[in-house]
Design a protein around this motif. Structure first.
Motif, mmCIF file in Angstrom:
data_model
loop_
_atom_site.group_PDB
_atom_site.id
_atom_site.type_symbol
_atom_site.label_atom_id
_atom_site.label_comp_id
_atom_site.label_asym_id
_atom_site.label_seq_id
_atom_site.Cartn_x
_atom_site.Cartn_y
_atom_site.Cartn_z
ATOM 1 N N MET A 41 12.584 -1.929 -8.349
ATOM 2 C CA MET A 41 12.249 -2.716 -7.149
ATOM 3 C C MET A 41 11.185 -3.777 -7.455
ATOM 4 O O MET A 41 11.258 -4.900 -6.940
ATOM 5 C CB MET A 41 11.773 -1.801 -6.023
ATOM 6 C CG MET A 41 12.838 -0.822 -5.547
ATOM 7 S SD MET A 41 14.377 -1.607 -5.044
ATOM 8 C CE MET A 41 13.897 -2.254 -3.468
ATOM 9 N N THR A 42 10.221 -3.439 -8.288
ATOM 10 C CA THR A 42 9.172 -4.394 -8.640
ATOM 11 C C THR A 42 9.736 -5.537 -9.470
ATOM 12 O O THR A 42 9.434 -6.707 -9.220
ATOM 13 C CB THR A 42 8.029 -3.686 -9.398
ATOM 14 O OG1 THR A 42 7.480 -2.684 -8.533
ATOM 15 C CG2 THR A 42 6.942 -4.656 -9.794
ATOM 16 N N LEU A 44 12.786 -6.601 -9.522
ATOM 17 C CA LEU A 44 13.727 -7.406 -8.741
ATOM 18 C C LEU A 44 13.057 -8.232 -7.645
ATOM 19 O O LEU A 44 13.451 -9.372 -7.392
ATOM 20 C CB LEU A 44 14.797 -6.512 -8.100
ATOM 21 C CG LEU A 44 15.823 -5.897 -9.033
ATOM 22 C CD1 LEU A 44 16.754 -4.978 -8.247
ATOM 23 C CD2 LEU A 44 16.635 -6.976 -9.740
ATOM 24 N N PHE A 45 12.056 -7.677 -6.987
ATOM 25 C CA PHE A 45 11.578 -8.296 -5.757
ATOM 26 C C PHE A 45 10.115 -8.701 -5.732
ATOM 27 O O PHE A 45 9.713 -9.439 -4.845
ATOM 28 C CB PHE A 45 11.852 -7.373 -4.563
ATOM 29 C CG PHE A 45 13.309 -7.107 -4.351
ATOM 30 C CD1 PHE A 45 14.157 -8.113 -3.935
ATOM 31 C CD2 PHE A 45 13.842 -5.848 -4.590
ATOM 32 C CE1 PHE A 45 15.505 -7.880 -3.737
ATOM 33 C CE2 PHE A 45 15.189 -5.602 -4.399
ATOM 34 C CZ PHE A 45 16.028 -6.622 -3.972
ATOM 35 N N ARG A 46 9.312 -8.236 -6.625
ATOM 36 C CA ARG A 46 7.876 -8.530 -6.552
ATOM 37 C C ARG A 46 7.531 -9.758 -7.388
ATOM 38 O O ARG A 46 8.041 -9.953 -8.475
ATOM 39 C CB ARG A 46 7.076 -7.327 -7.037
ATOM 40 C CG ARG A 46 5.603 -7.432 -6.696
ATOM 41 C CD ARG A 46 4.889 -6.139 -7.080
ATOM 42 N NE ARG A 46 3.522 -6.219 -6.663
ATOM 43 C CZ ARG A 46 3.008 -5.544 -5.648
ATOM 44 N NH1 ARG A 46 3.754 -4.742 -4.949
ATOM 45 N NH2 ARG A 46 1.742 -5.661 -5.330
ATOM 46 N N THR A 47 6.628 -10.562 -6.866
ATOM 47 C CA THR A 47 6.132 -11.701 -7.624
ATOM 48 C C THR A 47 4.757 -11.347 -8.179
ATOM 49 O O THR A 47 4.127 -10.391 -7.739
ATOM 50 C CB THR A 47 6.026 -12.956 -6.742
ATOM 51 O OG1 THR A 47 5.158 -12.667 -5.639
ATOM 52 C CG2 THR A 47 7.392 -13.370 -6.210
ATOM 53 N N LYS A 53 2.444 -6.400 -11.716
ATOM 54 C CA LYS A 53 3.650 -5.594 -11.542
ATOM 55 C C LYS A 53 3.459 -4.193 -12.122
ATOM 56 O O LYS A 53 3.854 -3.202 -11.512
ATOM 57 C CB LYS A 53 4.849 -6.288 -12.182
ATOM 58 C CG LYS A 53 5.275 -7.539 -11.438
ATOM 59 C CD LYS A 53 6.438 -8.226 -12.132
ATOM 60 C CE LYS A 53 6.825 -9.484 -11.373
ATOM 61 N NZ LYS A 53 7.961 -10.180 -11.999
ATOM 62 N N SER A 172 11.318 -2.819 4.524
ATOM 63 C CA SER A 172 12.242 -3.076 3.410
ATOM 64 C C SER A 172 13.673 -3.253 3.906
ATOM 65 O O SER A 172 14.420 -4.067 3.369
ATOM 66 C CB SER A 172 12.158 -1.972 2.353
ATOM 67 O OG SER A 172 12.607 -0.749 2.867
ATOM 68 N N SER A 175 13.819 -6.782 5.343
ATOM 69 C CA SER A 175 13.875 -7.776 4.265
ATOM 70 C C SER A 175 15.267 -7.845 3.646
ATOM 71 O O SER A 175 15.792 -8.932 3.398
ATOM 72 C CB SER A 175 12.859 -7.453 3.173
ATOM 73 O OG SER A 175 11.562 -7.575 3.662
ATOM 74 N N SER A 176 15.853 -6.690 3.399
ATOM 75 C CA SER A 176 17.197 -6.657 2.821
ATOM 76 C C SER A 176 18.208 -7.311 3.752
ATOM 77 O O SER A 176 19.060 -8.090 3.313
ATOM 78 C CB SER A 176 17.632 -5.209 2.550
ATOM 79 O OG SER A 176 16.774 -4.592 1.635
ATOM 80 N N TYR A 179 17.815 -11.103 3.893
ATOM 81 C CA TYR A 179 18.391 -11.693 2.674
ATOM 82 C C TYR A 179 19.914 -11.773 2.793
ATOM 83 O O TYR A 179 20.528 -12.799 2.482
ATOM 84 C CB TYR A 179 17.981 -10.847 1.471
ATOM 85 C CG TYR A 179 18.500 -11.346 0.152
ATOM 86 C CD1 TYR A 179 17.852 -12.366 -0.530
ATOM 87 C CD2 TYR A 179 19.640 -10.790 -0.422
ATOM 88 C CE1 TYR A 179 18.325 -12.825 -1.759
ATOM 89 C CE2 TYR A 179 20.114 -11.238 -1.641
ATOM 90 C CZ TYR A 179 19.453 -12.260 -2.303
ATOM 91 O OH TYR A 179 19.927 -12.713 -3.502
ATOM 92 N N ASN A 197 18.853 -18.106 -4.249
ATOM 93 C CA ASN A 197 18.872 -17.962 -2.796
ATOM 94 C C ASN A 197 18.215 -19.150 -2.114
ATOM 95 O O ASN A 197 18.724 -19.658 -1.127
ATOM 96 C CB ASN A 197 18.183 -16.661 -2.373
ATOM 97 C CG ASN A 197 18.324 -16.403 -0.900
ATOM 98 O OD1 ASN A 197 19.387 -16.580 -0.328
ATOM 99 N ND2 ASN A 197 17.247 -16.006 -0.257
#
Length: 198
Positions: A41-42, A44-47, A53, A172, A175-176, A179, A197
């Motif tokens: 998850m980190t 894929l989705f965390r900046t 991270k 979450s 958010s999903s 998206y 995206n």
């Protein structure tokens, strides 16, 4: 080593050592479950930086492992205590509920992202367990396509909730769904249509 094994196998130490092993199993299981999930998850989705991270992954893993270890220890300790003070010398369903309730309150009572995921997971499994208990007690069998109906009702309800007021949904999930269902309505070029995206 044989003398240590003789000590840990003593029947009079079994109850206390089961607390130690329960704590250990909570740490191991929590780590096995959370680390891969947090890693994926980190990534894929965390900046943020690699260090940010890594810290997030380790923090989530520690929270899950610590929570399960503490819950197991509190639960097993309270079961042991209640069994010892019980007139029958054995545990009842009430003892089980009390031990679970106290552990749940103190360990998972704070609303964090990790705790929320654990509780939502539990809630879904409890709901299915209660349905199965009723069916088993009444000697029912599931009608044909019952799972398809259940899936359809779940998706129908969540889509209405999302469309009417997505703020009521868990972050979450919101958010999903944003998206999938809203971000897919917008693009500025072939690149943002198919590759990125935004």
């Amino acid at each position: 080593m044989d003398s240590i094994n003789a000590i840990v196998l003593k029947p009079q130490l079994h109850e206390v050592l089961s607390l130690v092993k329960g704590f250990r199993n909570g740490v191991v299981y929590g780590t096995k479950i959370r680390f891969p999930h947090a890693l994926v998850m980190t990534l894929l989705f965390r900046t943020g930086s690699v260090q940010d991270k890594a810290v997030a992954i380790l923090k989530a893993t520690k929270a899950h492992a610590r929570g399960l270890a503490l819950f197991v220890t509190i639960y097993k300790s309270l079961m042991l205590l209640q069994r010892r003070i019980s007139a029958e010398g054995k545990n009842s369903d009430l003892h089980t509920f009390v031990a679970g309730f106290v552990g749940g309150w103190f360990v998972f009572g704070e609303k964090t992202s990790v705790n929320q995921q654990i509780i939502l997971y539990l809630f879904s499994r409890i709901a299915m367990g209660l349905v199965n208990t009723v069916m088993k007690a009444g000697d029912f069998t599931a009608p044909p396509n019952s799972f398809a109906l259940f899936a359809a009702v779940c998706w129908g309800i969540v889509m209405v909730l999302f469309r009417r007021d997505k703020s009521v949904l868990q972050d979450s999930l919101k958010s999903s769904m944003t998206y999938l269902y809203e971000d897919s309505n917008h693009w500025t070029s072939l690149k943002t249509l198919l590759w990125h995206n935004k």
